[in-house]
Design a protein around this motif. Structure first.
Motif, short mmCIF file in Angstrom:
data_model
loop_
_atom_site.label_atom_id
_atom_site.label_comp_id
_atom_site.label_asym_id
_atom_site.label_seq_id
_atom_site.Cartn_x
_atom_site.Cartn_y
_atom_site.Cartn_z
N LYS A 18 -17.63 -28.89 30.95
CA LYS A 18 -17.35 -30.27 31.32
C LYS A 18 -15.94 -30.68 30.87
CE LYS A 18 -19.27 -34.95 30.95
NZ LYS A 18 -20.35 -35.78 30.36
N GLN A 19 -15.58 -30.33 29.62
CA GLN A 19 -14.25 -30.65 29.11
C GLN A 19 -13.17 -29.91 29.90
OE1 GLN A 19 -13.71 -30.67 24.72
NE2 GLN A 19 -15.91 -30.30 24.64
N LEU A 20 -13.46 -28.67 30.26
CA LEU A 20 -12.50 -27.88 31.03
C LEU A 20 -12.25 -28.51 32.39
CD1 LEU A 20 -10.91 -25.22 30.72
CD2 LEU A 20 -12.77 -24.08 31.92
N TRP A 21 -13.30 -29.00 33.02
CA TRP A 21 -13.18 -29.62 34.34
C TRP A 21 -12.49 -30.99 34.25
CZ3 TRP A 21 -13.21 -27.70 38.97
CH2 TRP A 21 -13.30 -28.55 40.08
N ARG A 27 -8.75 -27.90 35.34
CA ARG A 27 -9.33 -27.95 36.70
C ARG A 27 -8.45 -27.18 37.68
NH1 ARG A 27 -10.47 -32.92 36.57
NH2 ARG A 27 -8.59 -33.79 37.54
N LEU A 28 -7.13 -27.35 37.56
CA LEU A 28 -6.19 -26.65 38.44
C LEU A 28 -6.30 -25.13 38.26
CD1 LEU A 28 -3.83 -26.86 40.46
CD2 LEU A 28 -2.28 -26.95 38.49
N GLY A 29 -6.33 -24.69 37.00
CA GLY A 29 -6.45 -23.26 36.73
C GLY A 29 -7.77 -22.69 37.22
N PHE A 30 -8.85 -23.45 37.01
CA PHE A 30 -10.18 -23.00 37.45
C PHE A 30 -10.23 -22.86 38.97
CE2 PHE A 30 -14.58 -23.78 38.73
CZ PHE A 30 -15.25 -22.85 37.94
N ILE A 31 -9.67 -23.83 39.68
CA ILE A 31 -9.65 -23.78 41.15
C ILE A 31 -8.82 -22.61 41.63
CG2 ILE A 31 -8.86 -24.97 43.23
CD1 ILE A 31 -9.59 -27.62 41.83
N GLY A 32 -7.64 -22.40 41.01
CA GLY A 32 -6.77 -21.29 41.40
C GLY A 32 -7.45 -19.95 41.20
N VAL A 33 -8.06 -19.76 40.06
CA VAL A 33 -8.76 -18.50 39.76
C VAL A 33 -9.94 -18.32 40.72
CG1 VAL A 33 -10.19 -17.30 38.06
CG2 VAL A 33 -8.05 -18.38 37.36
N SER A 34 -10.66 -19.40 40.99
CA SER A 34 -11.82 -19.34 41.89
C SER A 34 -11.41 -18.90 43.29
CB SER A 34 -12.52 -20.70 41.97
OG SER A 34 -13.03 -21.07 40.70
N ILE A 35 -10.26 -19.40 43.77
CA ILE A 35 -9.78 -19.03 45.10
C ILE A 35 -9.48 -17.53 45.16
CG2 ILE A 35 -7.86 -19.27 46.72
CD1 ILE A 35 -7.73 -22.24 45.91
N GLY A 275 -6.34 -20.19 30.76
CA GLY A 275 -6.40 -19.73 29.37
C GLY A 275 -5.91 -20.78 28.39
N ASP A 276 -4.82 -21.47 28.74
CA ASP A 276 -4.29 -22.53 27.87
C ASP A 276 -5.27 -23.69 27.76
OD1 ASP A 276 -1.99 -21.14 27.32
OD2 ASP A 276 -0.80 -22.11 28.87
N ALA A 277 -5.87 -24.06 28.89
CA ALA A 277 -6.84 -25.17 28.89
C ALA A 277 -8.08 -24.78 28.09
CB ALA A 277 -7.22 -25.53 30.32
N LEU A 278 -8.50 -23.55 28.23
CA LEU A 278 -9.68 -23.06 27.49
C LEU A 278 -9.40 -23.05 25.99
CD1 LEU A 278 -12.51 -21.99 28.13
CD2 LEU A 278 -11.56 -19.69 28.16
#
Length: 288
Positions: A18-21, A27-35, A275-278
């Motif tokens: 939740k905090q990551l999103w 959120r940007l990193g998660f979306i990029g990695v997901s793509i 990684g930085d956000a995590l």
């Protein structure tokens, strides 16, 4: 008691996600990695052409409705090769990081907990590995073992072992001095039990962040090795080997260089941002 611990663990995982999103960069990193991950998983569906099939009459065609990213000097569709290249990069990155993380985590636990001669020997070996520039060490290992995708993953894995070892060792040393570890020792718990049940789980935060960052490093190292001809070998679609083939045609067909570079940069950037956000979520004290 076990049920309560499981519930607490589940709540903590939900809180991290939740905090990551909620973090814009996370959120940007998660979306990029997901793509990138989705491209790799669904490559057979997304790719519009056979990545190895040569179409001489269509060689060096620019981006169009038929060939979204243009074609290379053999008439192969660059978009399809980029998509399959994502699969190669992720597989190499994940497997190599798994090798490095498994060995590094074990060595870091042992070095940080037992100290003395054991720690000295382990860290001396890590220092020797650190003395080599990572890409040169990887190239040396592949030159000895031979060029193949398996050897490339082994080489990148070995190169990243010292980073994980140092990260875990530092975490173990800080955890080992806490009161609950002293209490565990005072009631007669064995070292193996303390390591597995108490120290290892609490070392996972820094370890997880390092694994995420190491993925981007592994992908970049694979691309560099393939570019130099000692990584993934043609005609396998690797972003690095695609760049190597494109060098001769940079002025005539710039799209052969632009798109592989773009995907390498975006993939590495996405993993680094994630990684930085995590890191900020798992250890808020490191936040600037």
């Amino acid at each position: 008691m076990n049920t309560v611990l499981k519930k607490q663990k589940h709540v903590k995982q939900e809180s991290v996600l939740k905090q990551l999103w909620q973090d814009p960069l996370g959120r940007l990193g998660f979306i990029g990695v997901s793509i990138i991950v989705l491209l790799a998983i669904f490559a057979p569906v997304i790719a519009t052409f056979d990545v190895a099939k040569i179409h001489s009459k269509d060689a060096l065609q620019g981006p169009s409705a038929t060939y979204l990213f243009g074609t290379d000097n053999f008439g192969r569709d660059i978009f399809s090769r980029i998509v399959y290249g994502a699969r190669v990069s992720l597989v190499v990155g994940i497997v190599s990081v798994t090798i490095a993380a498994g060995i590094g985590f074990l060595l870091g636990l042992i070095a940080g907990y037992f100290e003395g001669k054991t720690e000295t020997v382990i860290m001396m070996v890590m220092d020797v590995l650190f003395a080599f520039p990572s890409i040169l060490l990887a190239l040396l290992i592949v030159a000895v073992l031979g060029t193949s995708i398996v050897n490339t993953m082994i080489a990148i894995g070995i190169v990243n072992v010292p980073v994980f070892t140092r990260t875990v060792r530092a975490s173990v040393k800080s955890i080992k001095g806490l009161d609950y570890i002293a209490n565990a020792k005072s009631i007669g718990l064995k070292d193996s039990k303390i390591l597995i049940s108490h120290i290892a789980p609490n070392s996972l935060a820094a370890f997880t962040v390092q694994a995420t960052l190491a993925l981007s490093s592994g992908i970049l190292t694979e691309a560099t090795m393939s570019f130099l001809g000692l990584g993934i070998q043609p005609p396998a679609p690797s972003w690095g080997s695609m760049l190597s083939e494109a060098r001769v045609y940079m002025e005539l067909a710039p799209w052969m260089v632009i798109f592989p570079i773009l995907f390498i940069v975006l993939t590495i950037l996405s993993f680094n941002i994630l990684g930085d956000a995590l890191r900020d979520v798992l250890d808020p004290k490191l936040k600037l």
